[in-house]
Write a protein that holds these residues in place. Sequence first.
Motif, PDB file in Angstrom:
ATOM      1  N   LYS A 333      53.923   5.256  56.943  1.00  0.00           N
ATOM      2  CA  LYS A 333      53.567   6.644  57.230  1.00  0.00           C
ATOM      3  C   LYS A 333      52.106   6.858  56.842  1.00  0.00           C
ATOM      4  O   LYS A 333      51.801   7.535  55.864  1.00  0.00           O
ATOM      5  N   PRO A 334      51.198   6.297  57.638  1.00  0.00           N
ATOM      6  CA  PRO A 334      49.773   6.362  57.267  1.00  0.00           C
ATOM      7  C   PRO A 334      49.173   7.749  57.496  1.00  0.00           C
ATOM      8  O   PRO A 334      49.519   8.427  58.455  1.00  0.00           O
ATOM      9  N   VAL A 335      48.289   8.130  56.608  1.00  0.00           N
ATOM     10  CA  VAL A 335      47.527   9.365  56.782  1.00  0.00           C
ATOM     11  C   VAL A 335      46.165   9.053  57.392  1.00  0.00           C
ATOM     12  O   VAL A 335      45.682   9.765  58.261  1.00  0.00           O
ATOM     13  N   GLY A 336      45.547   7.972  56.938  1.00  0.00           N
ATOM     14  CA  GLY A 336      44.214   7.624  57.421  1.00  0.00           C
ATOM     15  C   GLY A 336      44.189   6.276  58.116  1.00  0.00           C
ATOM     16  O   GLY A 336      45.100   5.456  57.959  1.00  0.00           O
ATOM     17  N   PRO A 337      43.140   6.005  58.890  1.00  0.00           N
ATOM     18  CA  PRO A 337      43.052   4.775  59.679  1.00  0.00           C
ATOM     19  C   PRO A 337      42.952   3.515  58.834  1.00  0.00           C
ATOM     20  O   PRO A 337      43.328   2.438  59.298  1.00  0.00           O
ATOM     21  N   CYS A 338      42.423   3.614  57.604  1.00  0.00           N
ATOM     22  CA  CYS A 338      42.311   2.406  56.773  1.00  0.00           C
ATOM     23  C   CYS A 338      43.681   1.886  56.351  1.00  0.00           C
ATOM     24  O   CYS A 338      43.806   0.744  55.926  1.00  0.00           O
ATOM     25  N   MET A 339      44.710   2.713  56.444  1.00  0.00           N
ATOM     26  CA  MET A 339      46.072   2.268  56.155  1.00  0.00           C
ATOM     27  C   MET A 339      46.770   1.797  57.426  1.00  0.00           C
ATOM     28  O   MET A 339      47.748   1.048  57.369  1.00  0.00           O
ATOM     29  N   SER A 341      45.111   0.239  60.292  1.00  0.00           N
ATOM     30  CA  SER A 341      44.542  -0.963  60.893  1.00  0.00           C
ATOM     31  C   SER A 341      44.920  -2.224  60.129  1.00  0.00           C
ATOM     32  O   SER A 341      44.970  -2.234  58.896  1.00  0.00           O
ATOM     33  N   SER A 342      45.129  -3.307  60.875  1.00  0.00           N
ATOM     34  CA  SER A 342      45.398  -4.599  60.229  1.00  0.00           C
ATOM     35  C   SER A 342      44.186  -5.089  59.451  1.00  0.00           C
ATOM     36  O   SER A 342      44.304  -5.954  58.596  1.00  0.00           O
ATOM     37  N   GLU A 343      43.002  -4.546  59.774  1.00  0.00           N
ATOM     38  CA  GLU A 343      41.786  -4.903  59.048  1.00  0.00           C
ATOM     39  C   GLU A 343      41.383  -3.825  58.049  1.00  0.00           C
ATOM     40  O   GLU A 343      40.313  -3.891  57.445  1.00  0.00           O
ATOM     41  N   GLY A 344      42.211  -2.821  57.867  1.00  0.00           N
ATOM     42  CA  GLY A 344      41.859  -1.713  56.989  1.00  0.00           C
ATOM     43  C   GLY A 344      41.935  -2.079  55.518  1.00  0.00           C
ATOM     44  O   GLY A 344      42.846  -2.796  55.078  1.00  0.00           O
ATOM     45  N   ALA A 345      41.005  -1.553  54.737  1.00  0.00           N
ATOM     46  CA  ALA A 345      40.968  -1.860  53.309  1.00  0.00           C
ATOM     47  C   ALA A 345      42.213  -1.324  52.594  1.00  0.00           C
ATOM     48  O   ALA A 345      42.774  -2.001  51.720  1.00  0.00           O
ATOM     49  N   CYS A 346      42.654  -0.130  52.976  1.00  0.00           N
ATOM     50  CA  CYS A 346      43.820   0.448  52.301  1.00  0.00           C
ATOM     51  C   CYS A 346      45.079  -0.377  52.583  1.00  0.00           C
ATOM     52  O   CYS A 346      45.892  -0.612  51.689  1.00  0.00           O
ATOM     53  N   ALA A 347      45.227  -0.834  53.840  1.00  0.00           N
ATOM     54  CA  ALA A 347      46.389  -1.661  54.176  1.00  0.00           C
ATOM     55  C   ALA A 347      46.354  -2.972  53.401  1.00  0.00           C
ATOM     56  O   ALA A 347      47.391  -3.460  52.932  1.00  0.00           O
ATOM     57  N   ALA A 348      45.166  -3.545  53.255  1.00  0.00           N
ATOM     58  CA  ALA A 348      45.039  -4.808  52.512  1.00  0.00           C
ATOM     59  C   ALA A 348      45.349  -4.605  51.032  1.00  0.00           C
ATOM     60  O   ALA A 348      46.067  -5.406  50.422  1.00  0.00           O
ATOM     61  N   TRP A 349      44.812  -3.542  50.463  1.00  0.00           N
ATOM     62  CA  TRP A 349      45.103  -3.244  49.047  1.00  0.00           C
ATOM     63  C   TRP A 349      46.603  -3.009  48.859  1.00  0.00           C
ATOM     64  O   TRP A 349      47.187  -3.442  47.863  1.00  0.00           O
TER      65      TRP A 349
END
Length: 360
Positions: A333-339, A341-349
Amino acid sequence: MLERINRAYKQIARATTALGRRVNIMEVCGTHTVSIFRAGLRDAFPEGLKLLSGPGCPVCITDHGYIDTVIELADRDDCIIATYGDMIRVPGRKGSLEQRTSKGNIKVMLSAEDVLKLAKENPAKKIVFVAVGFETTAPATAVIVNEAHQQNIKNLFVFSNHKLVIPAIRALLSEVNNNIDAFLCPGHVSVIIGSDAYKPIVEEYKKPCVVAGFEPMQIIDGIAEICKQLADAAPAVSSVYPAAVSKHGNKTAQKIVDEVFDAADGYWRGLGVIKQSTLKLKDKFSSFDAEKQLNINCIPEEDLTGCRCGEVLCGLIDPPQCAMFTSQCTPDKPVGPCMVSSEGACAAWFKYGRRRRHRQ
């Protein structure tokens, strides 16, 4: 391998001693960010080195206003939206493209060439290509615009938000984050623009710019080279990816982009308007320009949800410093694009940081 790792540690120690503080290196590209996490390099490097995630993910730097406009186009009965997969789940104020797929007019494309095919197969519809990405994807868009022009195709429209890396680096250093000591520059973009493209950054700001591929050892070599330059107070452009990146880049790709696009001022999430940073179709190809032909009034806008993706992209905070991280904002349930994208920093963290916590 051990010798190269030891060299990196030695150079990091030299740099921290020379600066008398922590070394801050920004990996510009989201692919670097993910590779660094996947290989466990954030845990492996000494505390004197800080890696910052930069504005190199095309989905993450796309502003809220652009996404809202695409969703409005998706609601039109006369349009088919053609997009790469990462844009599907990025939320705007009225939901995401994923929530409009029941209409059947949203198509995920694997390549720009597929967009041209889609236009030919649906002559009664307006095919709107959501053209995002950096110098790596812009040549493919330029090719289909050229082909559509030559084949007299009338129903293809490009909503261009292609971005340029060098203006973004300059904007970061000029206005946003003066704590960046150096840049680990993206291998794939550099294949197109060439390593010499970073010379103005080194000359103007005295910051090392080192091009690296995405394998862990190349990243380690790149960081070692950066720290060596910092320790020696000798900033320069260099590449640890010489097999793929030349000084002058891919001239053929540069030529087709120059033929189809002009650089214009453009809006970036977190960075605002950056001069000459966005590619727009030349007047010769205005019949394919979605903004001119479909009465689009795209108003740049920051996310007003409280999401701090913009600060993450500028290296001002790490994702866990956002109050929404792992609470309101998750990959499901992402709020922002960084969560998203597969390259997003938030998703990686989220993905790799959680694994690390579970091991502890």
